[in-house]
Enzyme design. Structure first.
Site, PDB file in Angstrom:
ATOM      1  N   ASN A 133      -1.976   0.367   6.664  1.00  0.00           N
ATOM      2  CA  ASN A 133      -1.535  -0.921   7.232  1.00  0.00           C
ATOM      3  C   ASN A 133      -0.683  -1.746   6.269  1.00  0.00           C
ATOM      4  O   ASN A 133      -0.668  -2.979   6.338  1.00  0.00           O
ATOM      5  CB  ASN A 133      -2.726  -1.706   7.796  1.00  0.00           C
ATOM      6  CG  ASN A 133      -3.729  -2.111   6.749  1.00  0.00           C
ATOM      7  OD1 ASN A 133      -3.582  -1.772   5.578  1.00  0.00           O
ATOM      8  ND2 ASN A 133      -4.743  -2.859   7.153  1.00  0.00           N
TER       9      ASN A 133
ATOM     10  N   LYS B 103       0.825  -1.213   0.000  1.00  0.00           N
ATOM     11  CA  LYS B 103       0.000   0.000   0.000  1.00  0.00           C
ATOM     12  C   LYS B 103       0.864   1.270   0.000  1.00  0.00           C
ATOM     13  O   LYS B 103       2.076   1.207   0.225  1.00  0.00           O
ATOM     14  CB  LYS B 103      -0.948  -0.045   1.214  1.00  0.00           C
ATOM     15  CG  LYS B 103      -2.008  -1.171   1.134  1.00  0.00           C
ATOM     16  CD  LYS B 103      -3.002  -1.062   2.291  1.00  0.00           C
ATOM     17  CE  LYS B 103      -4.074  -2.137   2.220  1.00  0.00           C
ATOM     18  NZ  LYS B 103      -5.089  -1.975   3.313  1.00  0.00           N
TER      19      LYS B 103
ATOM     20  N   TYR C 203     -12.350  -2.314  -3.888  1.00  0.00           N
ATOM     21  CA  TYR C 203     -12.834  -2.504  -2.516  1.00  0.00           C
ATOM     22  C   TYR C 203     -14.364  -2.432  -2.438  1.00  0.00           C
ATOM     23  O   TYR C 203     -14.900  -2.135  -1.367  1.00  0.00           O
ATOM     24  CB  TYR C 203     -12.202  -1.476  -1.583  1.00  0.00           C
ATOM     25  CG  TYR C 203     -10.810  -1.844  -1.097  1.00  0.00           C
ATOM     26  CD1 TYR C 203     -10.613  -2.980  -0.295  1.00  0.00           C
ATOM     27  CD2 TYR C 203      -9.699  -1.071  -1.400  1.00  0.00           C
ATOM     28  CE1 TYR C 203      -9.355  -3.321   0.169  1.00  0.00           C
ATOM     29  CE2 TYR C 203      -8.435  -1.409  -0.935  1.00  0.00           C
ATOM     30  CZ  TYR C 203      -8.270  -2.533  -0.149  1.00  0.00           C
ATOM     31  OH  TYR C 203      -7.014  -2.869   0.321  1.00  0.00           O
TER      32      TYR C 203
ATOM     33  N   HIS D 222      -2.148  -5.338   1.400  1.00  0.00           N
ATOM     34  CA  HIS D 222      -3.409  -6.025   1.142  1.00  0.00           C
ATOM     35  C   HIS D 222      -3.073  -7.442   0.706  1.00  0.00           C
ATOM     36  O   HIS D 222      -2.083  -7.659   0.018  1.00  0.00           O
ATOM     37  CB  HIS D 222      -4.187  -5.341   0.005  1.00  0.00           C
ATOM     38  CG  HIS D 222      -5.326  -6.200  -0.509  1.00  0.00           C
ATOM     39  ND1 HIS D 222      -6.564  -6.207   0.088  1.00  0.00           N
ATOM     40  CD2 HIS D 222      -5.373  -7.133  -1.502  1.00  0.00           C
ATOM     41  CE1 HIS D 222      -7.340  -7.096  -0.541  1.00  0.00           C
ATOM     42  NE2 HIS D 222      -6.635  -7.670  -1.511  1.00  0.00           N
TER      43      HIS D 222
ATOM     44  N   GLU E 213      -9.273 -10.736  -7.864  1.00  0.00           N
ATOM     45  CA  GLU E 213      -8.307  -9.659  -7.619  1.00  0.00           C
ATOM     46  C   GLU E 213      -7.073  -9.772  -8.522  1.00  0.00           C
ATOM     47  O   GLU E 213      -6.541  -8.750  -8.970  1.00  0.00           O
ATOM     48  CB  GLU E 213      -7.901  -9.653  -6.142  1.00  0.00           C
ATOM     49  CG  GLU E 213      -9.048  -9.222  -5.238  1.00  0.00           C
ATOM     50  CD  GLU E 213      -8.709  -9.223  -3.763  1.00  0.00           C
ATOM     51  OE1 GLU E 213      -9.585  -8.867  -2.965  1.00  0.00           O
ATOM     52  OE2 GLU E 213      -7.560  -9.581  -3.402  1.00  0.00           O
TER      53      GLU E 213
HETATM   54  P1  GDP Z   1      -7.741  -6.932   5.450  1.00  0.00           P
HETATM   55  O1  GDP Z   1      -8.257  -8.062   4.598  1.00  0.00           O
HETATM   56  O2  GDP Z   1      -6.954  -7.422   6.637  1.00  0.00           O
HETATM   57  O3  GDP Z   1      -6.981  -5.893   4.661  1.00  0.00           O
HETATM   58  O4  GDP Z   1      -8.999  -6.201   6.094  1.00  0.00           O
HETATM   59  P2  GDP Z   1     -10.486  -5.932   5.509  1.00  0.00           P
HETATM   60  O5  GDP Z   1     -10.682  -6.642   4.202  1.00  0.00           O
HETATM   61  O6  GDP Z   1     -11.442  -6.204   6.597  1.00  0.00           O
HETATM   62  O7  GDP Z   1     -10.507  -4.362   5.254  1.00  0.00           O
HETATM   63  C1  GDP Z   1      -9.874  -3.795   4.130  1.00  0.00           C
HETATM   64  C2  GDP Z   1      -9.075  -2.600   4.588  1.00  0.00           C
HETATM   65  O8  GDP Z   1      -9.976  -1.608   5.103  1.00  0.00           O
HETATM   66  C3  GDP Z   1      -8.106  -2.885   5.741  1.00  0.00           C
HETATM   67  O9  GDP Z   1      -6.851  -3.368   5.316  1.00  0.00           O
HETATM   68  C4  GDP Z   1      -7.990  -1.528   6.399  1.00  0.00           C
HETATM   69  O10 GDP Z   1      -7.030  -0.717   5.701  1.00  0.00           O
HETATM   70  C5  GDP Z   1      -9.374  -0.949   6.218  1.00  0.00           C
HETATM   71  N1  GDP Z   1     -10.193  -1.195   7.397  1.00  0.00           N
HETATM   72  C6  GDP Z   1     -10.755  -2.361   7.786  1.00  0.00           C
HETATM   73  N2  GDP Z   1     -11.433  -2.227   8.945  1.00  0.00           N
HETATM   74  C7  GDP Z   1     -11.292  -0.938   9.296  1.00  0.00           C
HETATM   75  C8  GDP Z   1     -11.771  -0.170  10.407  1.00  0.00           C
HETATM   76  O11 GDP Z   1     -12.470  -0.662  11.289  1.00  0.00           O
HETATM   77  N3  GDP Z   1     -11.429   1.152  10.420  1.00  0.00           N
HETATM   78  C9  GDP Z   1     -10.652   1.709   9.440  1.00  0.00           C
HETATM   79  N4  GDP Z   1     -10.367   3.017   9.524  1.00  0.00           N
HETATM   80  N5  GDP Z   1     -10.178   1.015   8.391  1.00  0.00           N
HETATM   81  C10 GDP Z   1     -10.495  -0.284   8.309  1.00  0.00           C
HETATM   82 MG    MG Z   2      -9.684  -8.055   3.103  1.00  0.00          MG
END
Ligand code: GDP
Ligand code: MG
Length: 150
Positions: free
Chosen positions: A123, A20, A60, A126, A137
């Site tokens: 973070n 990222k 997303y 991805h 993807e």
């Molecule tokens: P990942 O698969 O671990 O990347 O997580 P997810 O698919 O649940 O979410 C996609 C991305 O959205 C994450 O990598 C974070 O950057 C962001 N994200 C997810 N949950 C949160 C949240 O509760 N708050 C915020 N600010 N960002 C979030």
């Molecule tokens: Mg995810």
């Protein structure tokens, strides 16, 4: 036919990894890719990309109803990303294990997010979360002709 079954039992998978904008800006592309390689994953496609808003929203889309969607899209278009296809045995889960938890504060020590991420928004990486999403993807960024399986 026999090769198909060998492939099946070895569970050779492809997964999409994105380094990222925060990690690209920190100049740690190489350090992160080294972790994939050390874990036995192969980079079979890769390039830098600047996502448009429309692309980030489409990538997303599954999160479009979540409260953090706008922040997520804003962040993903804030600078170039490094997109890669990783290939190897159990590549999808292996990549998720290397990444660590979504929130770097909860990520296991030694994971990419624990070591390189600053916040749940920024973070570092991805990774596809299942076989179905990995296929979608990978195809989002790379036509089959640009994936060099080896
Ligand atoms: P990942 O698969 O671990 O990347 O997580 P997810 O698919 O649940 O979410 C996609 C991305 O959205 C994450 O990598 C974070 O950057 C962001 N994200 C997810 N949950 C949160 C949240 O509760 N708050 C915020 N600010 N960002 C979030
Ligand atoms: Mg995810």
């Amino acid at each position: 036919f026999i090769l198909f079954f060998i492939g099946f039992y070895m569970a050779i998978e492809r997964t999409l990894s994105i380094i990222k904008p925060d990690a690209v800006a920190k100049n740690v592309i190489g350090q992160i890719v080294a972790r994939f390689e050390q874990a036995g994953l192969k980079v079979v496609a890769a390039r830098l990309a600047q996502l448009s808003r429309a692309e980030a929203e489409r990538f997303y889309a599954v999160h479009s109803a979540r409260p953090f969607f706008k922040d997520l899209v804003d962040f993903m278009v804030s600078g170039p990303v490094f997109v890669q296809v990783l290939e190897g045995e159990n590549a999808i889960q292996k990549n998720r294990d290397l990444m660590g938890a979504t929130d770097p504060k909860k990520a296991e020590p030694g994971t990419i997010r624990a070591d390189f991420a600053d916040s749940i928004d920024a973070n570092a990486v991805h990774g596809s979360d299942a076989a179905e999403t990995a296929a979608v993807e990978v195809a989002f960024f790379f036509p089959e002709s640009q994936v060099y399986s080896r």
